[in-house]
Design an enzyme around this catalytic site. Structure first.
Site, short mmCIF file in Angstrom:
data_model
loop_
_atom_site.label_atom_id
_atom_site.label_comp_id
_atom_site.label_asym_id
_atom_site.label_seq_id
_atom_site.Cartn_x
_atom_site.Cartn_y
_atom_site.Cartn_z
N GLU A 181 0.88 -1.18 0.00
CA GLU A 181 0.00 0.00 0.00
C GLU A 181 0.91 1.22 0.00
O GLU A 181 1.41 1.64 1.03
CB GLU A 181 -0.90 -0.03 1.25
CG GLU A 181 -1.83 -1.22 1.34
CD GLU A 181 -3.03 -1.08 0.39
OE1 GLU A 181 -3.32 0.05 -0.06
OE2 GLU A 181 -3.67 -2.10 0.09
N CYS A 222 -1.97 9.63 2.48
CA CYS A 222 -1.54 9.00 1.22
C CYS A 222 -2.46 9.35 0.06
O CYS A 222 -2.02 9.42 -1.08
CB CYS A 222 -1.46 7.49 1.38
SG CYS A 222 -3.02 6.77 1.90
P1 NAD Z 1 8.17 4.66 5.02
O1 NAD Z 1 8.16 3.87 3.78
O2 NAD Z 1 9.35 5.52 5.31
O3 NAD Z 1 7.99 3.74 6.32
C1 NAD Z 1 6.98 2.77 6.46
C2 NAD Z 1 7.46 1.60 7.30
O4 NAD Z 1 8.63 1.06 6.70
C3 NAD Z 1 7.84 1.95 8.73
O5 NAD Z 1 7.26 0.98 9.59
C4 NAD Z 1 9.35 1.82 8.76
O6 NAD Z 1 9.80 1.34 9.99
C5 NAD Z 1 9.62 0.80 7.68
N1 NAD Z 1 10.96 0.89 7.05
C6 NAD Z 1 11.73 1.98 6.89
N2 NAD Z 1 12.87 1.66 6.23
C7 NAD Z 1 12.80 0.33 5.97
C8 NAD Z 1 13.67 -0.61 5.31
N3 NAD Z 1 14.84 -0.23 4.79
N4 NAD Z 1 13.26 -1.89 5.21
C9 NAD Z 1 12.06 -2.29 5.72
N5 NAD Z 1 11.23 -1.43 6.34
C10 NAD Z 1 11.58 -0.16 6.47
O7 NAD Z 1 6.84 5.53 4.96
P2 NAD Z 1 6.38 6.70 5.90
O8 NAD Z 1 7.26 7.91 5.72
O9 NAD Z 1 6.22 6.19 7.28
O10 NAD Z 1 4.92 7.01 5.30
C11 NAD Z 1 4.70 7.87 4.24
C12 NAD Z 1 4.45 7.11 2.94
O11 NAD Z 1 3.46 6.13 3.13
C13 NAD Z 1 3.91 8.02 1.85
O12 NAD Z 1 4.53 7.69 0.64
C14 NAD Z 1 2.43 7.66 1.79
O13 NAD Z 1 1.81 7.91 0.57
C15 NAD Z 1 2.46 6.21 2.12
N6 NAD Z 1 1.18 5.78 2.66
C16 NAD Z 1 0.42 4.91 1.91
C17 NAD Z 1 -0.82 4.53 2.39
C18 NAD Z 1 -1.69 3.58 1.63
O14 NAD Z 1 -2.63 3.07 2.23
N7 NAD Z 1 -1.44 3.30 0.38
C19 NAD Z 1 -1.26 5.01 3.62
C20 NAD Z 1 -0.45 5.88 4.33
C21 NAD Z 1 0.77 6.25 3.84
#
Ligand code: NAD
Length: 468
Positions: free
Chosen positions: A211, A245
């Site tokens: 997502e 998002c």
């Molecule tokens: P992110 O991708 O930085 O982090 C999300 C998760 O990934 C966190 O739990 C983090 O601990 C983990 N993570 C970070 N680095 C990692 C790695 N190298 N390997 C594995 N896991 C890792 O996202 P964010 O900044 O927390 O959220 C913002 C983003 O999320 C935006 O792009 C937004 O559009 C998206 N988003 C999507 C939805 C949806 O339902 N499609 C909903 C909310 C947010």
């Protein structure tokens, strides 16, 4: 063995002991999840607000509590039907054998969530996972540490570690988590990290639901009612200060209307938020790094010739101190500006001229497939063209974001905005194995196809070809 590995192994062993929990068990899980979240609403509002710097308690209720309670209510009402074995048609030449589909829990589901709606994005997948009879491990974001500790404590009170485990920690924990051999892994977050998660899951052949995010366009038709469009777009862009998002990322509309639109949406934002600094209704940007990124998008746009209009007249230093960004409309943009290239994820709203629907659809088609697309207008034929000629995860017509919380339609992205879907029955299916079963009859003609092959086989094949 690391702690995460040990918990995963314990969940797997517990699942093997009870591989297909009955409805009573699943319902009890859903019910206690809903009750615990409702009971601790105030604490969730408070900790999430503290993690953000400020987030209106009402926004936590609107965008997290209500969505979750709606999801639980819907799952309790419909899961018994989704769990049932479904009869499936059987082609004439395979009768009197018969087909059916048996939904089956997968085992242990991994759930990784971002910080922006930390409760909704951990619990909504959990509802699907538990309703489908699985066990789950949850990894909330390191950017909401107080919330994550609270979630761990509250879920720890109602579930054993073998049922639901919350893993808190930073990126190292997230990396280890994503490489566990889950039976399904749901990741909500950025496209960039989504790629890493898919790579970590690949050696285990763990199926992933991703997502992700992206730039969700809003197309405003020349005939759209602006009195309807403006408050809806402003609300969708300013909820959680644009850290959503499916927030409208940018607007496409006829050039002649851009000036009036920009003024009106700024006025609307000022009505919603007479001040941005110090206003308990307005959300802060989650962290300094994210605040600096939004400022750098604006600087880059301004340096490259964009016009910037900001709502309100708050003191800039105070805004920076509180990490608050008022609605900022950006016009005269060019494609080389960073604001037109990366997901904004904040209350900055570029408005791009686009005279016709063809032009708007072209603009969207030439870019990465977005998570959401919005269209404001009255003409049904144009609305149908938008639906048929654009590809996005989901769509709201004459509003923004509301499609996400409809439990009766799938929620998910497409291409760079994600893969797979959940919510409602789509969540149940994502976290189940839909097992196809063919039951052969005593009177099967299949033996006619056994060797040695010869005229008898040819006759049978000839007959089958005719009725296929
Ligand atoms: P992110 O991708 O930085 O982090 C999300 C998760 O990934 C966190 O739990 C983090 O601990 C983990 N993570 C970070 N680095 C990692 C790695 N190298 N390997 C594995 N896991 C890792 O996202 P964010 O900044 O927390 O959220 C913002 C983003 O999320 C935006 O792009 C937004 O559009 C998206 N988003 C999507 C939805 C949806 O339902 N499609 C909903 C909310 C947010």
């Amino acid at each position: 063995m690391s702690e995460l590995n040990a918990i995963f192994a314990a969940q797997k062993a517990a699942f093997d002991q009870m591989p297909n929990p009955d409805w009573a068990y699943r319902k009890a899980n859903l019910k206690k999840l809903g009750d615990a979240i409702a009971k601790h609403e105030g604490e969730f509002q408070k900790t999430i607000s503290e993690d953000f710097g400020n987030r209106a308690f009402e926004e936590t209720t609107i965008a997290e509590m209500l969505v979750i309670q709606g999801g639980i209510h819907h799952a309790i009402k419909h899961t018994p039907k989704w769990m049932r074995t479904r009869k499936a048609p059987t082609a004439l030449h395979y009768k009197p054998g018969s087909n059916k589909v048996v939904p089956q829990p997968l085992g242990v589901i991994g759930i990784m969530a971002p910080w922006n709606y930390p409760l909704q994005l951990t619990v909504m997948p959990l509802i699907g996972a538990l309703g489908a009879g699985n066990r789950a491990m949850v990894k909330p974001s390191e950017f909401t540490p107080k919330f994550s500790d609270l979630l761990k404590e509250i879920l720890g009170e109602i579930f054993t570690d073998q049922e639901v485990h919350v893993a808190v920690g930073g990126v190292e924990v997230a990396q280890e988590f994503s490489s566990l051999p889950f039976d399904h892994l749901v990741f909500t977050g950025s496209t960039q990290v989504g790629r890493l998660v898919a790579q970590a899951a690949a050696p285990n052949l763990t199926p992933v639901t991703l997502e992700l995010g992206g730039k969700s366009p809003t197309i405003i038709d020349a005939e759209a009612d602006m009195n309807i469009a403006i408050p809806r777009i402003a609300h969708g862009k300013l909820l959680n200060a644009g850290q959503t998002c499916v927030a409208p990322d940018y607007v496409l509309m006829p050039a002649a209307k851009i000036d009036a639109f920009s003024k009106a949406i700024i006025e609307q934002a000022e009505k919603f938020f007479p001040t941005f600094a110090g206003n308990p209704d307005y959300t802060s940007i989650i962290a300094d790094r994210h605040y600096a990124r939004l400022q750098s998008l604006l600087e880059d746009a301004e340096n490259k010739g964009a016009t910037i209009r900001t709502a309100g007249d708050d003191d800039k230093q105070q805004l920076a101190k509180e990490r608050r960004v008022p609605l900022t409309v950006v016009t005269n943009t060019t494609p080389d500006m960073k604001i037109m290239q990366e997901e904004i994820f904040g209350p900055l709203l570029p408005v791009v001229p686009s005279e016709t629907l063809d032009e708007a659809l072209d603009y969207v088609q030439q870019r990465e497939r977005p998570l959401a697309l919005y269209w404001f207008g009255k003409d049904k034929a144009k609305e149908n063209r938008v639906l048929n000629e654009s590809i996005s995860g989901g769509v709201s017509i004459n509003d923004v974001a509301w499609h996400v919380i409809q439990e009766d339609i799938p929620f998910g992205g497409v291409g760079p905005s994600g893969m797979g879907a959940y919510h409602g029955e789509d969540g149940f299916r994502s976290f189940s194995h839909m097992k196809g079963v063919f039951t052969q009859s005593r009177f099967s003609q299949g033996k006619q196809l056994h060797p040695p092959y010869g005229p008898k086989t040819a006759k049978m094949l000839g007959m089958m070809k005719k009725i296929i």
